[in-house]
Design an enzyme around this catalytic site. Structure first.
Site, PDB file in Angstrom:
ATOM      1  CE  LYS A   3      -0.153   3.329   4.697  1.00 43.93           C
ATOM      2  NZ  LYS A   3      -0.063   3.422   6.142  1.00 43.93           N
ATOM      3  CB  SER A  12       5.193  -1.706  12.154  1.00 43.87           C
ATOM      4  OG  SER A  12       4.782  -0.383  12.450  1.00 43.87           O
ATOM      5  CG  ASN A  30      -1.733   1.246   1.369  1.00 41.74           C
ATOM      6  OD1 ASN A  30      -1.767   2.070   0.461  1.00 41.74           O
ATOM      7  ND2 ASN A  30      -2.386   1.416   2.507  1.00 41.74           N
ATOM      8  N   GLY A  57       2.548   2.432  10.852  1.00 36.25           N
ATOM      9  CA  GLY A  57       3.541   3.504  10.732  1.00 36.25           C
ATOM     10  C   GLY A  57       4.250   3.841  12.026  1.00 36.25           C
ATOM     11  CG  HIS A 100      -5.797   2.094   5.183  1.00 37.98           C
ATOM     12  ND1 HIS A 100      -5.350   3.064   6.039  1.00 37.98           N
ATOM     13  CD2 HIS A 100      -4.793   1.186   5.076  1.00 37.98           C
ATOM     14  CE1 HIS A 100      -4.112   2.758   6.432  1.00 37.98           C
ATOM     15  NE2 HIS A 100      -3.762   1.617   5.858  1.00 37.98           N
ATOM     16  CD  GLU A 125      -2.824   5.684   6.633  1.00 39.74           C
ATOM     17  OE1 GLU A 125      -2.800   5.634   5.392  1.00 39.74           O
ATOM     18  OE2 GLU A 125      -1.927   5.198   7.354  1.00 39.74           O
ATOM     19  CD  GLU A 150      -3.463  -2.332   7.248  1.00 41.26           C
ATOM     20  OE1 GLU A 150      -2.404  -2.605   6.677  1.00 41.26           O
ATOM     21  OE2 GLU A 150      -4.059  -1.248   7.078  1.00 41.26           O
TER      22      GLU A 150
HETATM   23  P1  13P Z   1       3.026   0.521   7.728  1.00 45.56           P
HETATM   24  O1  13P Z   1       3.539  -0.759   7.126  1.00 45.56           O
HETATM   25  O2  13P Z   1       3.779   1.741   7.287  1.00 45.56           O
HETATM   26  O3  13P Z   1       2.905   0.402   9.226  1.00 45.56           O
HETATM   27  O4  13P Z   1       1.541   0.730   7.157  1.00 45.56           O
HETATM   28  C1  13P Z   1       0.657  -0.324   7.202  1.00 45.56           C
HETATM   29  C2  13P Z   1      -0.523   0.035   6.406  1.00 45.56           C
HETATM   30  O5  13P Z   1      -1.257   0.959   6.721  1.00 45.56           O
HETATM   31  C3  13P Z   1      -0.807  -0.757   5.208  1.00 45.56           C
HETATM   32  O6  13P Z   1      -2.070  -0.506   4.718  1.00 45.56           O
END
Ligand code: 13P
Length: 273
Positions: free
Chosen positions: A18, A226, A16, A186, A108, A110, A180
């Site tokens: 983003k 992560s 992903n 992150g 997601h 976010e 997740e």
């Molecule tokens: P990270 O791997 O940066 O923690 O992000 C995970 C994520 O949101 C994947 O959709």
């Protein structure tokens, strides 16, 4: 299992991206990823790799994957719930399907945080993606607060139930779930393999009780939050974890390819494919 063999779940390592990489950077990344995998004799029949770039990169990724017959799939990070019309800035599921998208990330954390995406909207996105012949990757997971209150598992499993409640067996077996935990995204704080397995196992059990056994055996459950090449091996060893949704580490070709190779090697060792 009623005497029938469960369908095999091909592990998936999905990146992903983003809001990172323009279409030129995406093109460069995909080419370099393809070379890296080829050099290490990566077997895409044992582990699928998928990239979720920005909308603006999808056409470039499609052209590259099709022209060079790259063993990669790709998808989008969100989708409109409507099919067409006066919805400025939205992108429909049919448009994504026409671009060869296999997957669409739905719900997601976010998106839930920065956009008005509630459960009803997420259900509609899932339906839109399925109707266009693609697979939704439904993201669920508790926040730090729910974890502190000791309700993490119920919360995350409840999110899956809320979305799948009114879907058919066939629709549900075409969904992927990404567990997740919001606190792990992150932050560098990865879930322990045991807690990720506990959540994935509870989700599969929940699907088993609501749908046919073959549905729960088919649904791929990914872990996200992560993920790096340092923690992927212990996570992929868990029986209900079928791959990863990788954020930050998917922006580095070597790191992302390492995670894919770790997943593929584990599957090879097990003979699971
Ligand atoms: P990270 O791997 O940066 O923690 O992000 C995970 C994520 O949101 C994947 O959709």
């Amino acid at each position: 299992m009623g005497g029938t063999m469960p369908p095999e779940r091909l592990p998936l390592v999905a990146g992903n991206w983003k809001m990172n990489f323009d279409h030129l950077e995406a093109t460069y990344f995909i080419q370099k990823l393809a070379w890296t995998l080829r050099d290490s004799h990566f077997d895409s029949h044992r582990c699928e790799i998928s990239i979720m770039p920005s909308f603006t990169s999808l056409r470039s990724v499609q052209v590259l994957v099709e022209a060079d017959h790259l063993p990669l799939s790709y998808g989008a990070q969100s989708v409109s719930v409507t099919t067409q019309g006066a919805f400025t800035g939205d992108v429909s599921a049919d448009m994504l399907a026409r671009l060869g998208c296999e997957y669409v990330i739905v719900g997601h954390s976010e998106r839930r945080k920065y956009h008005p995406e509630d459960d009803a909207n997420i259900v509609d996105q899932v339906r839109a993606v399925l109707a266009a012949g693609m697979h939704p990757i439904l993201c669920v997971g508790e926040s730090f607060e729910e974890r502190r209150q000791g309700i993490a598992l119920d919360f995350a499993v409840g999110q899956v139930t809320d979305v799948t409640r009114d879907l058919s067996d066939e629709q549900t077996s075409n969904i992927l779930i990404a567990y997740e935990p919001v606190w792990a995204i992150g932050t560098g704080m990865v879930a322990t393999p045991e807690s990720a397995q506990e959540a994935a196992g509870a989700m599969r059990e929940n699907i088993r009780s609501a749908f046919d056994d073959s549905v729960s055996a088919a649904v791929r459950i990914l872990y996200g939050g992560s993920v790096t090449s340092r923690n992927a091996a212990q996570l992929i060893e868990q029986p209900d974890i079928d791959g990863f949704l990788v954020g930050g580490a998917s922006l580095d070709v070597d790191e992302f390819a390492s995670i894919a190779r770790i997943t593929e090697k584990f599957v090879r060792r097990l003979g699971r494919h």
